[in-house]
Scaffold this motif. Structure first.
Motif, PDB file in Angstrom:
ATOM      1  N   VAL A  78      20.550  87.593 -72.622  1.00  0.00           N
ATOM      2  CA  VAL A  78      20.503  88.985 -73.125  1.00  0.00           C
ATOM      3  C   VAL A  78      20.740  88.438 -74.549  1.00  0.00           C
ATOM      4  O   VAL A  78      20.183  89.131 -74.775  1.00  0.00           O
ATOM      5  N   VAL A  79      20.976  87.554 -75.460  1.00  0.00           N
ATOM      6  CA  VAL A  79      21.422  87.786 -77.075  1.00  0.00           C
ATOM      7  C   VAL A  79      19.625  88.159 -76.923  1.00  0.00           C
ATOM      8  O   VAL A  79      19.895  89.292 -77.934  1.00  0.00           O
TER       9      VAL A  79
ATOM     10  N   MET B 289      19.492  92.274 -76.751  1.00  0.00           N
ATOM     11  CA  MET B 289      20.802  93.142 -77.234  1.00  0.00           C
ATOM     12  C   MET B 289      20.253  94.302 -78.236  1.00  0.00           C
ATOM     13  O   MET B 289      20.531  94.898 -78.362  1.00  0.00           O
ATOM     14  N   ASN B 290      19.461  93.763 -79.506  1.00  0.00           N
ATOM     15  CA  ASN B 290      19.108  94.818 -80.233  1.00  0.00           C
ATOM     16  C   ASN B 290      18.760  95.802 -80.220  1.00  0.00           C
ATOM     17  O   ASN B 290      18.397  97.219 -80.143  1.00  0.00           O
TER      18      ASN B 290
ATOM     19  N   HIS C 166      18.252  96.504 -76.458  1.00  0.00           N
ATOM     20  CA  HIS C 166      19.420  97.761 -75.738  1.00  0.00           C
ATOM     21  C   HIS C 166      20.534  98.269 -76.611  1.00  0.00           C
ATOM     22  O   HIS C 166      20.226  99.739 -76.225  1.00  0.00           O
TER      23      HIS C 166
ATOM     24  N   TYR D  29      30.294  89.540 -70.111  1.00  0.00           N
ATOM     25  CA  TYR D  29      29.159  89.650 -70.003  1.00  0.00           C
ATOM     26  C   TYR D  29      29.510  91.027 -68.845  1.00  0.00           C
ATOM     27  O   TYR D  29      28.069  92.075 -69.101  1.00  0.00           O
TER      28      TYR D  29
ATOM     29  N   LEU E 115      29.103  94.611 -70.308  1.00  0.00           N
ATOM     30  CA  LEU E 115      27.489  94.128 -71.562  1.00  0.00           C
ATOM     31  C   LEU E 115      26.389  95.378 -70.200  1.00  0.00           C
ATOM     32  O   LEU E 115      25.838  96.236 -70.260  1.00  0.00           O
TER      33      LEU E 115
ATOM     34  N   PHE F  46      28.913  99.473 -74.902  1.00  0.00           N
ATOM     35  CA  PHE F  46      28.410  98.057 -75.434  1.00  0.00           C
ATOM     36  C   PHE F  46      29.951  96.818 -76.424  1.00  0.00           C
ATOM     37  O   PHE F  46      29.443  96.093 -76.447  1.00  0.00           O
TER      38      PHE F  46
ATOM     39  N   ARG G 152      31.173  93.197 -76.079  1.00  0.00           N
ATOM     40  CA  ARG G 152      31.738  92.013 -77.464  1.00  0.00           C
ATOM     41  C   ARG G 152      32.792  92.360 -77.326  1.00  0.00           C
ATOM     42  O   ARG G 152      32.873  90.302 -78.172  1.00  0.00           O
TER      43      ARG G 152
ATOM     44  N   SER H 200      21.766  91.298 -67.302  1.00  0.00           N
ATOM     45  CA  SER H 200      23.372  90.849 -68.286  1.00  0.00           C
ATOM     46  C   SER H 200      24.352  90.182 -66.572  1.00  0.00           C
ATOM     47  O   SER H 200      25.587  90.441 -67.096  1.00  0.00           O
TER      48      SER H 200
END
Length: 461
Positions: A50-51, A54-55, A57, A110, A113, A122, A126, A188
């Motif tokens: 996922v990481v 993320m940017n 998304h 998650y 997320l 979002f 987190r 996710s």
């Protein structure tokens, strides 16, 4: 003569029973440790899916670069303050309940997320991950409870290797799923499902069998070992040898908070500052090395970012190999963690200096190859040194404080890197060499304490 023969037979039966109990205890511990390797693998496999997405998304949701940076920083700040408290909480309520709580609440994060259709959702998703994503730290504390100090670097190295394999495979799977319509949401949800699977794995572990077998094993060792050396070599952690009461998880929150604050105060007032300072300096040094790695290679040698990505994946794979080789390396050093850490840190400084002054890309590849080994060994050794010098009773708290120290490094390193890059693309690695040398000097100045192998304990123990 019959009574004498009967007595000898009884003694032989007792010895045989003790041997069988020791064998059963060792087998139970080995099964438990292998299951924890699987927990570490699944944890980083799910996260690394996922990481990297993320940017992309959050920008697709309409967030600016500044907003995305603020949300990312808030996550780091939550990790900074929560790691010490969650680690200390695991010392109080027991590893089982704290590990389960962290896994399930991370799964919730998650899952949220996967439903984040706005920037606000979002950011909300987190929060539980930022506070409770300390599953690897608690797993390491549990491993520290289960194994002797002599075997701890080997087991920690294998755990890190298993986790690193998950971190290598996860981005590949996540990138493939991201190609589909709604791929981020699917990824996710899959990550949340992996965490639920991890929670089920932790739940079905033979906790009662493991605690009883290690308790018997510890008692046998305490009865049969008379020398200080034997007690050190055959030592099992007392945190596991004592059964954790199930009711401790349901104690008053105020009692748990007071106990946590007392433990954290004990560490704050102890003389572990130099160990954590060495960890901080080496963490910042490694972060500085990687901070502008891709950009510096492009500016210095004209290579494409794709090549830098391949080189970093190559280094990660070598790091897995280094984790598997920690057993023979520690035996070569006769289980002297301090000396191994000193040599690996010195070697790391030399390799980073070699990278900063490399005249060709082949010299960069050479330094990256050996740096993967030295940094992996150094991370495992500093963790082992924290637990050895800090004592047996607060392994979760010690690991939590260590994570907080590393988090501070993650916050400071980008700022230092930006300032150093104003002068030269080689500025960040050159600064890293200086910080690493300071860490080596501190270790040399405190070698007597490191050689004491745990004779320096926390003041509240």
């Amino acid at each position: 003569r019959k009574p004498g023969a009967a007595a000898r037979m009884e003694e032989e039966e007792d010895e045989g029973g003790g041997g069988r109990r020791a064998t059963a205890s060792a087998a139970a511990s080995a099964r438990f440790v292998r299951c924890l390797y699987a927990v570490g693998f699944l944890d980083l496999f799910g996260v690394s899916m996922v990481v990297p997405l993320m940017n992309l998304h959050i920008k697709s949701l309409g967030a600016s670069h500044t907003v995305a940076g603020i949300i990312g920083s808030l996550y780091g700040v939550m990790q900074l303050f929560s790691s010490t408290f969650v680690g200390c909480w695991s010392d109080i309520v027991g590893r089982r309940y704290s590990l389960l709580a962290c896994i399930l609440l991370s799964a919730l994060g998650y899952f949220l997320l996967g439903n984040s259709t706005t920037v606000f959702l979002f950011a909300i998703s987190r929060v539980p991950v930022g506070i409770f994503k300390h599953t690897l730290s608690i797993s390491k504390a549990l491993l520290s409870d289960l194994v002797s100090e002599r075997d701890r670097p080997l087991v920690m190295g294998r755990f890190n290797a298993a986790s690193s394999v998950g971190f290598i495979l996860g981005p590949v799977v996540g990138g493939y799923l991201a190609e589909f319509n709604g791929g981020f949401y699917q990824t996710s949800f899959i990550c949340a499902s992996i965490f639920l699977l991890n929670g089920g794995l932790v739940w079905i572990l033979p906790w009662s069998e493991e605690n009883s077998s290690n308790r018997d094993h510890y008692q046998d060792k305490g009865t049969n070992s008379f020398s200080e050396k034997s007690n050190h070599d055959l030592h099992l952690k007392s945190a596991t040898s004592r059964p954790v009461r199930n009711s401790s998880f349901f104690q008053s929150p105020w009692i748990q908070v007071a106990t946590m604050l007392k433990k954290i105060k004990g560490i704050a007032c102890s003389n572990l500052w130099d160990v954590f300072l060495v960890r901080f300096l080496m963490s910042v040094a490694i972060l500085l090395y990687y901070s502008n790695f891709t950009l510096a290679l492009e500016e210095r040698f004209g290579v494409k970012p794709l090549f830098a990505g391949y080189l970093m994946s190559y280094s990660s794979a070598l790091g897995v190999l280094a984790g598997c080789l920690l057993g023979p390396i520690t035996r070569l050093y006769q289980h002297d963690t301090y000396r191994l850490l000193l040599h690996s840190s010195t070697f790391t400084c030399v390799l980073v200096l070699l990278y900063a002054s490399a005249p060709s890309i082949w010299m960069v590849i050479l330094s990256s190859t050996f740096l993967a080994f030295s940094t992996t060994i150094g991370r495992t050794c500093i963790l082992d040194l924290e637990l050895t010098v800090g004592g047996n009773e607060a392994s979760g708290t010690l690991l939590g404080v260590g994570q907080s120290v590393t988090s501070v490094g993650r916050i400071i390193a980008p700022l230092l890197s930006g300032i150093a890059q104003e002068f030269s693309p080689c500025g960040p690695p050159s600064l890293a060499v200086g910080l690493g040398l300071v860490a080596v000097v501190i270790m040399n100045a405190n070698k007597q304490k490191y050689h004491s192998h745990g004779s320096v304990k926390l003041k509240n123990q």
